[in-house]
Scaffold this active site. Sequence first.
Site, PDB file in Angstrom:
ATOM      1  N   TYR A 191       7.608  -8.497   8.867  1.00  0.00           N
ATOM      2  CA  TYR A 191       7.716  -7.727   9.808  1.00  0.00           C
ATOM      3  C   TYR A 191       7.610  -9.118  11.334  1.00  0.00           C
ATOM      4  CZ  TYR A 191       3.443  -7.408  11.669  1.00  0.00           C
ATOM      5  OH  TYR A 191       2.815  -7.361  12.845  1.00  0.00           O
ATOM      6  N   PHE A 201       7.238  -8.775  20.371  1.00  0.00           N
ATOM      7  CA  PHE A 201       6.446  -8.231  20.332  1.00  0.00           C
ATOM      8  C   PHE A 201       4.963  -8.778  19.333  1.00  0.00           C
ATOM      9  CE2 PHE A 201       8.658  -4.586  19.586  1.00  0.00           C
ATOM     10  CZ  PHE A 201       7.589  -3.996  18.555  1.00  0.00           C
ATOM     11  N   ASP A 202       5.675  -9.196  17.905  1.00  0.00           N
ATOM     12  CA  ASP A 202       4.810  -8.713  16.877  1.00  0.00           C
ATOM     13  C   ASP A 202       5.365  -9.439  15.565  1.00  0.00           C
ATOM     14  OD1 ASP A 202       2.577  -9.087  15.821  1.00  0.00           O
ATOM     15  OD2 ASP A 202       2.182  -6.850  14.645  1.00  0.00           O
ATOM     16  N   ILE A 219       2.181   3.606  11.776  1.00  0.00           N
ATOM     17  CA  ILE A 219       3.315   4.381  12.961  1.00  0.00           C
ATOM     18  C   ILE A 219       3.960   5.268  11.893  1.00  0.00           C
ATOM     19  CG2 ILE A 219       3.083   3.250  15.751  1.00  0.00           C
ATOM     20  CD1 ILE A 219       5.822   1.842  14.485  1.00  0.00           C
ATOM     21  N   TYR A 245       4.699   4.563  19.444  1.00  0.00           N
ATOM     22  CA  TYR A 245       3.474   5.380  20.132  1.00  0.00           C
ATOM     23  C   TYR A 245       3.605   5.905  20.852  1.00  0.00           C
ATOM     24  CZ  TYR A 245       2.074   0.404  17.869  1.00  0.00           C
ATOM     25  OH  TYR A 245       1.779  -0.169  16.698  1.00  0.00           O
ATOM     26  N   PHE A 257      12.689  -3.135  14.326  1.00  0.00           N
ATOM     27  CA  PHE A 257      11.801  -4.092  13.310  1.00  0.00           C
ATOM     28  C   PHE A 257      12.530  -3.770  12.632  1.00  0.00           C
ATOM     29  CE2 PHE A 257       8.172  -1.715  15.463  1.00  0.00           C
ATOM     30  CZ  PHE A 257       7.022  -2.653  15.121  1.00  0.00           C
TER      31      PHE A 257
END
Length: 265
Positions: A191, A201-202, A219, A245, A257
């Site tokens: 991902y 961010f990731d 989540i 979040y 994502f």
Amino acid sequence: MLLVALAVVLASSAGVSQPVTLQTIPPPPDVSAPPADATKTSSGLASKVLTRGTGKTHPAKTDLVTVHYTGWTTDGKMFDSSVARGKPSTFPLDRVIAGWTEGVQLMVAGETRRFWIPETLAYKGQRDPRGLLVFDVELLSFTASPTQAPPDVKAPPADAKHTASGLAYKVIKEGVGGRHPKASNAVTVHYTGWTTDGKMFDSSVTRGEPITFPLDGVIAGWTEGVQLMVEGEKMRFWIPEKLAYKGERPPYGTLVFDVELIKIQ
């Protein structure tokens, strides 16, 4: 495991690693200097094709590449090898030594090439290994860098589908089979996540390692969205803050994502 042959930035992201003894791969006969049939670029990088590839396109500077490689110093000492570890390495091409960034862009998928990388394009005498470095590199595959946000990151496009909860999604690559995971399943995925202003961010992709987790332990947007998928499928999700979040911690707002479902456990 530290990828000492490539870049400090990769080592620092991997954490502290204990020394590992690798099976030694003998150096090539021309390890001490480029042979007469090697080609040179204006930067001083020398290379020679060992096995021709099957692809036609070359990776871009920011692409994510997957390679097998072995590195030697000019006295024939092997200092690193993904081949000896039995596992290829994946990394962004613009985050390694300059000789790699330049050289791998000359290649196509399936190609194996030998590089003679001068110290000015390696570690510049600032750390070991020093001097001219020799690498055999096999380019297995490459993809566009996940650090580059998709063009529709700001909002779901017209062809995206929406669920009653507000989750939006779009199939990027079709999967195989008809089995969908349940919330109680563990799944293995690759991902990348961005905020709607295009900041990544990731990403498991940049780390080169897929992640496995219980689908009911993430989540809500993930729990719902991944259940829509089948193995081998890749989807893009636009997850509203209430399914992410909930404004309680960063990243805030809608999150985007790209998720590839590798395996349902």
